[in-house]
Write a protein that holds these residues in place. Structure first.
Motif, PDB file in Angstrom:
ATOM      1  N   ARG A 101      25.482  -6.400  10.142  1.00 22.52           N
ATOM      2  CA  ARG A 101      26.083  -7.565   9.483  1.00 22.52           C
ATOM      3  C   ARG A 101      25.811  -7.592   7.983  1.00 22.52           C
ATOM      4  N   ALA A 102      24.802  -6.866   7.520  1.00 25.39           N
ATOM      5  CA  ALA A 102      24.533  -6.805   6.083  1.00 25.39           C
ATOM      6  C   ALA A 102      25.660  -6.110   5.336  1.00 25.39           C
ATOM      7  N   PHE A 103      26.406  -5.251   6.032  1.00 29.63           N
ATOM      8  CA  PHE A 103      27.488  -4.492   5.392  1.00 29.63           C
ATOM      9  C   PHE A 103      28.859  -4.834   5.970  1.00 29.63           C
ATOM     10  N   TYR A 104      28.883  -5.738   6.962  1.00 27.95           N
ATOM     11  CA  TYR A 104      30.140  -6.076   7.603  1.00 27.95           C
ATOM     12  C   TYR A 104      31.004  -6.891   6.645  1.00 27.95           C
ATOM     13  N   GLY A 105      32.227  -6.429   6.455  1.00 27.58           N
ATOM     14  CA  GLY A 105      33.136  -7.077   5.530  1.00 27.58           C
ATOM     15  C   GLY A 105      33.161  -6.444   4.157  1.00 27.58           C
ATOM     16  N   THR A 106      32.201  -5.549   3.880  1.00 32.25           N
ATOM     17  CA  THR A 106      32.182  -4.857   2.585  1.00 32.25           C
ATOM     18  C   THR A 106      32.428  -3.364   2.772  1.00 32.25           C
ATOM     19  N   SER A 107      31.571  -2.680   3.548  1.00 32.14           N
ATOM     20  CA  SER A 107      31.809  -1.261   3.815  1.00 32.14           C
ATOM     21  C   SER A 107      31.814  -0.941   5.308  1.00 32.14           C
ATOM     22  N   ILE A 108      31.694  -1.963   6.134  1.00 32.20           N
ATOM     23  CA  ILE A 108      31.906  -1.835   7.580  1.00 32.20           C
ATOM     24  C   ILE A 108      32.978  -2.845   7.969  1.00 32.20           C
ATOM     25  N   HIS A 109      33.990  -2.389   8.700  1.00 33.02           N
ATOM     26  CA  HIS A 109      35.129  -3.239   9.031  1.00 33.02           C
ATOM     27  C   HIS A 109      35.536  -3.006  10.484  1.00 33.02           C
ATOM     28  N   SER A 110      36.416  -3.877  10.973  1.00 30.52           N
ATOM     29  CA  SER A 110      36.959  -3.710  12.321  1.00 30.52           C
ATOM     30  C   SER A 110      38.448  -3.393  12.305  1.00 30.52           C
ATOM     31  N   CYS A 111      39.163  -3.814  11.269  1.00 29.15           N
ATOM     32  CA  CYS A 111      40.620  -3.628  11.220  1.00 29.15           C
ATOM     33  C   CYS A 111      40.985  -2.432  10.344  1.00 29.15           C
ATOM     34  N   MET A 112      41.431  -1.361  10.956  1.00 31.06           N
ATOM     35  CA  MET A 112      41.796  -0.153  10.204  1.00 31.06           C
ATOM     36  C   MET A 112      43.046  -0.382   9.364  1.00 31.06           C
ATOM     37  N   GLU A 113      44.028  -1.050   9.941  1.00 34.53           N
ATOM     38  CA  GLU A 113      45.263  -1.307   9.205  1.00 34.53           C
ATOM     39  C   GLU A 113      44.992  -2.164   7.969  1.00 34.53           C
ATOM     40  N   CYS A 114      43.998  -3.036   8.071  1.00 40.12           N
ATOM     41  CA  CYS A 114      43.677  -3.926   6.951  1.00 40.12           C
ATOM     42  C   CYS A 114      42.897  -3.213   5.850  1.00 40.12           C
ATOM     43  N   ASP A 115      41.957  -2.341   6.223  1.00 36.43           N
ATOM     44  CA  ASP A 115      40.990  -1.830   5.253  1.00 36.43           C
ATOM     45  C   ASP A 115      40.904  -0.306   5.163  1.00 36.43           C
ATOM     46  N   GLY A 116      41.675   0.413   5.964  1.00 38.69           N
ATOM     47  CA  GLY A 116      41.592   1.864   5.943  1.00 38.69           C
ATOM     48  C   GLY A 116      41.959   2.487   4.610  1.00 38.69           C
ATOM     49  N   TYR A 117      42.934   1.917   3.922  1.00 34.27           N
ATOM     50  CA  TYR A 117      43.438   2.503   2.674  1.00 34.27           C
ATOM     51  C   TYR A 117      42.345   2.654   1.634  1.00 34.27           C
ATOM     52  N   GLU A 118      41.425   1.691   1.585  1.00 33.58           N
ATOM     53  CA  GLU A 118      40.364   1.721   0.560  1.00 33.58           C
ATOM     54  C   GLU A 118      39.390   2.881   0.749  1.00 33.58           C
ATOM     55  N   TYR A 119      39.418   3.542   1.893  1.00 31.86           N
ATOM     56  CA  TYR A 119      38.478   4.640   2.166  1.00 31.86           C
ATOM     57  C   TYR A 119      39.209   5.964   2.396  1.00 31.86           C
ATOM     58  N   ALA A 120      40.366   6.099   1.789  1.00 28.56           N
ATOM     59  CA  ALA A 120      41.158   7.317   1.944  1.00 28.56           C
ATOM     60  C   ALA A 120      40.343   8.538   1.538  1.00 28.56           C
ATOM     61  N   ASP A 121      40.282   9.529   2.447  1.00 34.30           N
ATOM     62  CA  ASP A 121      39.638  10.829   2.224  1.00 34.30           C
ATOM     63  C   ASP A 121      38.125  10.737   2.034  1.00 34.30           C
ATOM     64  N   LYS A 122      37.524   9.613   2.374  1.00 33.66           N
ATOM     65  CA  LYS A 122      36.070   9.469   2.262  1.00 33.66           C
ATOM     66  C   LYS A 122      35.402   9.697   3.620  1.00 33.66           C
ATOM     67  N   PRO A 123      34.094   9.947   3.631  1.00 34.22           N
ATOM     68  CA  PRO A 123      33.379  10.130   4.904  1.00 34.22           C
ATOM     69  C   PRO A 123      33.285   8.808   5.664  1.00 34.22           C
ATOM     70  N   ILE A 124      33.879   8.758   6.838  1.00 36.79           N
ATOM     71  CA  ILE A 124      33.963   7.524   7.614  1.00 36.79           C
ATOM     72  C   ILE A 124      33.350   7.738   8.998  1.00 36.79           C
ATOM     73  N   ALA A 125      32.759   6.666   9.518  1.00 38.32           N
ATOM     74  CA  ALA A 125      32.279   6.652  10.902  1.00 38.32           C
ATOM     75  C   ALA A 125      33.118   5.675  11.709  1.00 38.32           C
ATOM     76  N   LEU A 126      33.357   6.002  12.966  1.00 37.91           N
ATOM     77  CA  LEU A 126      33.952   5.073  13.916  1.00 37.91           C
ATOM     78  C   LEU A 126      32.923   4.871  15.019  1.00 37.91           C
ATOM     79  N   ILE A 127      32.451   3.647  15.183  1.00 41.17           N
ATOM     80  CA  ILE A 127      31.390   3.337  16.138  1.00 41.17           C
ATOM     81  C   ILE A 127      31.950   2.421  17.212  1.00 41.17           C
ATOM     82  N   GLY A 128      31.786   2.792  18.476  1.00 40.43           N
ATOM     83  CA  GLY A 128      32.289   1.943  19.541  1.00 40.43           C
ATOM     84  C   GLY A 128      31.921   2.464  20.910  1.00 40.43           C
ATOM     85  N   HIS A 129      32.344   1.713  21.926  1.00 43.41           N
ATOM     86  CA  HIS A 129      32.036   2.113  23.297  1.00 43.41           C
ATOM     87  C   HIS A 129      33.211   1.905  24.246  1.00 43.41           C
TER      88      HIS A 129
END
Length: 301
Positions: free
Chosen positions: A127-155
């Motif tokens: 939660r310290a990074f949620y909304g700034t560099s951790i997000h849930s909506c790819m369509e909303c925030d994916g563009y800002e991290y184009a070609d950068k190292p990204i993690a997808l965390i889930g179950h």
């Protein structure tokens, strides 16, 4: 008939869906009350994207602007409160009593627009990074991290599908299944063809500094460098207040509606994230609000 009730429509929820519906009902000269707890799911997000003419706006600022637009209409009122119950008045379709912390009102119809609640992965620093560099909506925030190292965390069992979508913005992607995520061998091979790696080890936490996320910390002690992460939360409705309506829900707990937003309870409507298919972009929710407002206006005739 209208004069027998305090309001024509009571809208529960003041996000883009509810406010859009209120605006269109106001312009149809319907007496409309919006009740909102001011606890939006996206309150941690600094910027929302994809909303025409408002790309990058704060979600809270968008809501504020919506409320200010409603103030010019004398037949609409907005109250910050928590709804505690909705009960039918007598016969089917005879209206409702809506009880909230500020009192109780009667209304011909009700519109549920309260959205969903996110259940995030239980990682201490998430939660310290949620909304700034951790997000849930790819369509909303994916563009800002184009070609950068990204993690997808889930179950969840749609991790491979989500990873495929996220690769639209970056192929430097690692999928962390937390030891329980559902990624088949065939899905893993398909993702590998795109350069996407699957890591099945348990995730213990995330790491970062004042500039944002720096990595994903695994239970075995290794930290894998990442500049951003997307999580796949679980979602749940918070509909205890609507128990008196005896609404039909689907297997995910979402409110079943017809194509016009009508629920199984006559005179009760629902829009936005609380209806299938669930979470959606703000502009889609606002569009839902406009569509269902037109339906309510016609049904009230």
């Amino acid at each position: 008939m209208s004069e027998q009730f305090d309001w024509d429509v009571v809208i529960v929820g003041g996000g883009p869906a509810g406010l859009s519906a209120a605006l269109n009902l106001a312009r149809a000269r319907r007496r409309t009350l919006v009740l909102d707890s001011n606890r939006p799911r996206n309150s941690a997000t600094f910027h929302s994207h994809g909303f025409l003419s408002r790309d990058g706006i704060s979600p809270l600022e968008l809501r504020k602007m919506g409320r200010e637009e409603l103030e010019q209409y004398p037949n609409v009122s907005f109250e910050r409160t928590i709804v505690e119950g909705i009960e039918p008045l007598g016969a089917v379709g005879a209206g409702f009593t809506v009880t909230h912390r500020g009192g109780a009102v009667t209304t011909r119809t009700v519109l549920i627009a309260t959205g969903l609640r996110e259940v995030l992965p239980k990682l201490p620093l998430l939660r310290a990074f949620y909304g700034t560099s951790i997000h849930s909506c790819m369509e909303c925030d994916g563009y800002e991290y184009a070609d950068k190292p990204i993690a997808l965390i889930g179950h969840t069992d749609d991790l491979a599908e989500r990873a495929l979508l996220l690769s639209q913005w970056s192929r430097d992607l690692i999928v962390f299944t937390q030891g329980v995520g559902h990624v088949s061998d065939a899905d893993e091979a398909m993702l590998a063809e795109r350069g996407i790696r699957v890591d099945r080890r348990e995730v213990a936490d995330v790491a970062g500094d004042r500039d944002g996320l720096t990595g994903v910390v695994l239970a075995d002690g290794e930290t894998i460098a990442r500049e951003a992460a997307f999580v796949r939360p679980d979602y749940e409705t918070a509909l205890d207040y609507a128990a008196g309506l005896q609404l039909t829900l689907d297997a995910e707990g979402l409110i079943v509606v017809d194509a016009a937003g009508r629920t199984s309870a006559a005179g009760a409507y629902a829009i936005g994230d609380a209806t299938p298919p669930g979470p959606q972009q703000l502009i889609v929710a606002a569009g839902d609000g406009a569509e269902v407002a037109a339906v309510i206006n016609r049904d009230l005739l």
